[in-house]
Design a protein around this motif. Sequence first.
Motif, PDB file in Angstrom:
ATOM      1  N   TYR A  61      11.813  23.896 -29.538  1.00  0.00           N
ATOM      2  CA  TYR A  61      11.250  25.249 -29.557  1.00  0.00           C
ATOM      3  C   TYR A  61      11.842  26.088 -28.422  1.00  0.00           C
ATOM      4  O   TYR A  61      12.267  27.230 -28.639  1.00  0.00           O
ATOM      5  CB  TYR A  61       9.721  25.192 -29.439  1.00  0.00           C
ATOM      6  N   PHE A  62      11.865  25.534 -27.229  1.00  0.00           N
ATOM      7  CA  PHE A  62      12.398  26.298 -26.092  1.00  0.00           C
ATOM      8  C   PHE A  62      13.916  26.449 -26.179  1.00  0.00           C
ATOM      9  O   PHE A  62      14.472  27.454 -25.728  1.00  0.00           O
ATOM     10  CB  PHE A  62      11.951  25.688 -24.768  1.00  0.00           C
ATOM     11  N   SER A  63      14.591  25.483 -26.774  1.00  0.00           N
ATOM     12  CA  SER A  63      16.033  25.631 -27.007  1.00  0.00           C
ATOM     13  C   SER A  63      16.293  26.797 -27.949  1.00  0.00           C
ATOM     14  O   SER A  63      17.186  27.609 -27.711  1.00  0.00           O
ATOM     15  CB  SER A  63      16.611  24.356 -27.619  1.00  0.00           C
ATOM     16  N   LEU A  64      15.527  26.885 -29.013  1.00  0.00           N
ATOM     17  CA  LEU A  64      15.656  27.993 -29.952  1.00  0.00           C
ATOM     18  C   LEU A  64      15.366  29.319 -29.262  1.00  0.00           C
ATOM     19  O   LEU A  64      16.076  30.311 -29.450  1.00  0.00           O
ATOM     20  CB  LEU A  64      14.721  27.780 -31.149  1.00  0.00           C
ATOM     21  N   ASP A  65      14.336  29.328 -28.449  1.00  0.00           N
ATOM     22  CA  ASP A  65      13.976  30.524 -27.678  1.00  0.00           C
ATOM     23  C   ASP A  65      15.140  30.956 -26.772  1.00  0.00           C
ATOM     24  O   ASP A  65      15.505  32.128 -26.732  1.00  0.00           O
ATOM     25  CB  ASP A  65      12.747  30.211 -26.830  1.00  0.00           C
ATOM     26  N   ARG A  66      15.708  30.003 -26.047  1.00  0.00           N
ATOM     27  CA  ARG A  66      16.833  30.318 -25.146  1.00  0.00           C
ATOM     28  C   ARG A  66      18.034  30.839 -25.911  1.00  0.00           C
ATOM     29  O   ARG A  66      18.673  31.813 -25.505  1.00  0.00           O
ATOM     30  CB  ARG A  66      17.231  29.071 -24.340  1.00  0.00           C
ATOM     31  N   LEU A  67      18.363  30.174 -27.018  1.00  0.00           N
ATOM     32  CA  LEU A  67      19.507  30.618 -27.823  1.00  0.00           C
ATOM     33  C   LEU A  67      19.308  32.048 -28.326  1.00  0.00           C
ATOM     34  O   LEU A  67      20.229  32.873 -28.271  1.00  0.00           O
ATOM     35  CB  LEU A  67      19.727  29.676 -29.011  1.00  0.00           C
ATOM     36  N   ALA A  68      18.122  32.326 -28.813  1.00  0.00           N
ATOM     37  CA  ALA A  68      17.840  33.663 -29.331  1.00  0.00           C
ATOM     38  C   ALA A  68      17.947  34.720 -28.230  1.00  0.00           C
ATOM     39  O   ALA A  68      18.586  35.755 -28.409  1.00  0.00           O
ATOM     40  CB  ALA A  68      16.445  33.694 -29.967  1.00  0.00           C
ATOM     41  N   LEU A  69      17.349  34.448 -27.087  1.00  0.00           N
ATOM     42  CA  LEU A  69      17.402  35.411 -25.985  1.00  0.00           C
ATOM     43  C   LEU A  69      18.810  35.570 -25.430  1.00  0.00           C
ATOM     44  O   LEU A  69      19.262  36.678 -25.157  1.00  0.00           O
ATOM     45  CB  LEU A  69      16.441  34.989 -24.871  1.00  0.00           C
ATOM     46  N   HIS A  70      19.516  34.470 -25.286  1.00  0.00           N
ATOM     47  CA  HIS A  70      20.863  34.505 -24.721  1.00  0.00           C
ATOM     48  C   HIS A  70      21.820  35.325 -25.589  1.00  0.00           C
ATOM     49  O   HIS A  70      22.649  36.071 -25.078  1.00  0.00           O
ATOM     50  CB  HIS A  70      21.402  33.090 -24.554  1.00  0.00           C
ATOM     51  N   HIS A  71      21.686  35.194 -26.910  1.00  0.00           N
ATOM     52  CA  HIS A  71      22.588  35.883 -27.828  1.00  0.00           C
ATOM     53  C   HIS A  71      22.013  37.195 -28.359  1.00  0.00           C
ATOM     54  O   HIS A  71      22.663  37.869 -29.156  1.00  0.00           O
ATOM     55  CB  HIS A  71      22.962  34.962 -28.988  1.00  0.00           C
TER      56      HIS A  71
END
Length: 113
Positions: A61-71
């Motif tokens: 979940y937090f990996s998905l969150d980071r990917l979304a925010l980063h990109h």
Amino acid sequence: MLECERLREALAQARRAAPVRRRARGDGVLPAASAVLVEPVPAASEPDEKRLVVTLGAREYFSLDRLALHHGLTKRAVLERLLWWADDSIVRSFGDDDAAFNRYVNCITKNMK
């Protein structure tokens, strides 16, 4: 029956177009997942949307969150792009093996019965 034939022909046309795209890229190497997140996803041939409810572990979940925010993407866009990339890499791995491609494409219809 006609709809199935139409879809099979559309898939066959898409399959015939795949090697051309691979050669146009140069070395035939697939981009890294991070590169896929900055590229636009090819237009969907099917405008229908399907609903999917997913439960993720905390790490995912937090990996998905980071990917979304980063990109600068939505979580949905990240998932769609990564799924498209994974599917495309499998299809490309078949090369000219039409039987393997057909098994891969038709496996979903077998599971729907």
